[in-house]
Design an enzyme around this catalytic site. Structure first.
Site, PDB file in Angstrom:
ATOM      1  N   ASN A 286       0.835  -1.213   0.000  1.00  0.00           N
ATOM      2  CA  ASN A 286       0.000   0.000   0.000  1.00  0.00           C
ATOM      3  C   ASN A 286       0.866   1.258   0.000  1.00  0.00           C
ATOM      4  OD1 ASN A 286      -3.057  -0.446   0.152  1.00  0.00           O
ATOM      5  ND2 ASN A 286      -2.273  -1.990   1.581  1.00  0.00           N
TER       6      ASN A 286
ATOM      7  N   LEU B 275       1.220  -2.338  12.405  1.00  0.00           N
ATOM      8  CA  LEU B 275       0.619  -3.268  13.360  1.00  0.00           C
ATOM      9  C   LEU B 275       0.779  -2.855  14.822  1.00  0.00           C
ATOM     10  CD1 LEU B 275       1.657  -6.597  11.579  1.00  0.00           C
ATOM     11  CD2 LEU B 275      -0.570  -5.468  11.543  1.00  0.00           C
TER      12      LEU B 275
ATOM     13  N   ASN C 224      -6.453   5.104   7.838  1.00  0.00           N
ATOM     14  CA  ASN C 224      -6.022   3.702   7.856  1.00  0.00           C
ATOM     15  C   ASN C 224      -6.772   2.956   6.767  1.00  0.00           C
ATOM     16  OD1 ASN C 224      -4.767   1.293   8.853  1.00  0.00           O
ATOM     17  ND2 ASN C 224      -6.678   0.766   9.889  1.00  0.00           N
TER      18      ASN C 224
ATOM     19  N   HIS D 215      -8.181  -0.972   5.923  1.00  0.00           N
ATOM     20  CA  HIS D 215      -8.443  -2.261   6.578  1.00  0.00           C
ATOM     21  C   HIS D 215      -9.034  -3.222   5.539  1.00  0.00           C
ATOM     22  CE1 HIS D 215      -9.183  -4.858  10.023  1.00  0.00           C
ATOM     23  NE2 HIS D 215     -10.336  -5.151   9.457  1.00  0.00           N
TER      24      HIS D 215
ATOM     25  N   ASP E  85     -10.074   0.418  14.562  1.00  0.00           N
ATOM     26  CA  ASP E  85     -10.907   0.145  13.371  1.00  0.00           C
ATOM     27  C   ASP E  85     -12.305   0.740  13.470  1.00  0.00           C
ATOM     28  OD1 ASP E  85      -8.818  -1.308  12.238  1.00  0.00           O
ATOM     29  OD2 ASP E  85      -9.556  -3.228  13.010  1.00  0.00           O
TER      30      ASP E  85
ATOM     31  N   GLU F 129      -7.361  -2.440  -2.656  1.00  0.00           N
ATOM     32  CA  GLU F 129      -6.774  -1.489  -1.691  1.00  0.00           C
ATOM     33  C   GLU F 129      -5.859  -0.516  -2.415  1.00  0.00           C
ATOM     34  OE1 GLU F 129      -4.966  -3.131   1.866  1.00  0.00           O
ATOM     35  OE2 GLU F 129      -6.286  -4.860   1.822  1.00  0.00           O
TER      36      GLU F 129
HETATM   37  C1  GRF Z   1      -3.318  -4.567   4.054  1.00  0.00           C
HETATM   38  O1  GRF Z   1      -4.154  -5.656   3.813  1.00  0.00           O
HETATM   39  C2  GRF Z   1      -4.061  -3.495   4.827  1.00  0.00           C
HETATM   40  O2  GRF Z   1      -5.429  -3.475   4.573  1.00  0.00           O
HETATM   41  C3  GRF Z   1      -3.804  -3.901   6.247  1.00  0.00           C
HETATM   42  O3  GRF Z   1      -2.503  -4.421   6.275  1.00  0.00           O
HETATM   43  C4  GRF Z   1      -2.162  -4.929   4.979  1.00  0.00           C
HETATM   44  C5  GRF Z   1      -0.870  -4.277   4.596  1.00  0.00           C
HETATM   45  O4  GRF Z   1      -0.368  -4.781   3.399  1.00  0.00           O
HETATM   46  N1  GRF Z   1      -4.008  -2.792   7.167  1.00  0.00           N
HETATM   47  P1  GRF Z   1       0.898  -4.089   2.715  1.00  0.00           P
HETATM   48  O5  GRF Z   1       2.038  -4.113   3.755  1.00  0.00           O
HETATM   49  O6  GRF Z   1       0.517  -2.694   2.351  1.00  0.00           O
HETATM   50  O7  GRF Z   1       1.220  -4.926   1.535  1.00  0.00           O
END
Ligand code: GRF
Length: 195
Positions: A14, A90, A107, A109, A150, A179
């Protein structure tokens, strides 16, 4: 030009989608820094390759929680952050940061919140639960971050179908693809609303 600070704990696909949206002109912003809670992750490598400063700030390094919060705040100030973008981060964002950047933390999700949000719902756990419950659709949600996990106001969602023979991995990949489209789009819309 507004400054984005990205928070990531892992692969950062992302994070990459935000970098790509900026380079292709779809998102008018600058990523002034990356904050992570651990070393050796792919996100740091992505930052390095794109000349983005990165800082590792881990709670473990501080004996007092207040010092940890202060270190994060000072880093955000030195990055001149206008908007905080959580991308697979996280760790809980400390209350001091949420108070200091109220309405300025987004954020993403991997579910259709309010479904499958909150404690324990991260990574493949989310997609496993969706499949086990027999849901016919899932998706992703971009929301504002508040002190409750969330739970902040939803800014955008994209739905994807859940197929009969889906696995958590297949569903995760289908959601992740969306995403990467949704997050830069919502960030762009949101930045335009910020004064
Ligand atoms: C994604 O699925 C996002 O929705 C969640 O954590 C994941 C992160 O994936 N919060 P990346 O590290 O961006 O590939």
């Amino acid at each position: 030009m507004k400054n984005i600070v990205v928070f990531a704990s892992g692969g950062g696909s992302n994070f990459q989608s935000v970098i790509n949206a900026i380079s292709s002109g779809k998102l008018e912003a600058k990523i002034s820094g990356l904050i992570t809670n651990k070393t050796g992750i792919k996100s740091i490598e992505r930052a390095r390759r794109n000349n983005i400063a990165s800082e590792v700030i881990s709670k473990k390094e501080f004996s007092e929680y207040a010092d940890y919060e202060k270190a994060l705040l000072e880093q955000l100030q030195s990055f001149s952050a206008d908007l905080l973008v959580l991308a697979g981060y996280l760790r809980k964002i400390p209350d001091l940061i949420i108070e200091s950047y109220e309405g300025r933390i987004l954020n993403i999700h991997p579910s259709l919140l309010p479904k499958y949000g909150g404690k324990g719902f991260y990574g493949l756990n989310v997609h496993r639960a969706v499949i086990e419950n027999g849901d016919k659709e899932s998706g992703c949600t971009v929301h504002l971050v508040t002190k409750i996990y969330d739970d902040g106001p939803v800014l955008g969602q994209t739905k994807v179908p859940v197929f009969e023979n889906d696995t958590p991995e297949l569903l995760a990949a289908r959601v992740l693809e969306e995403e990467h489209i949704l997050y830069p789009k919502i960030i762009s819309e949101y930045l335009k609303k910020l004064d």
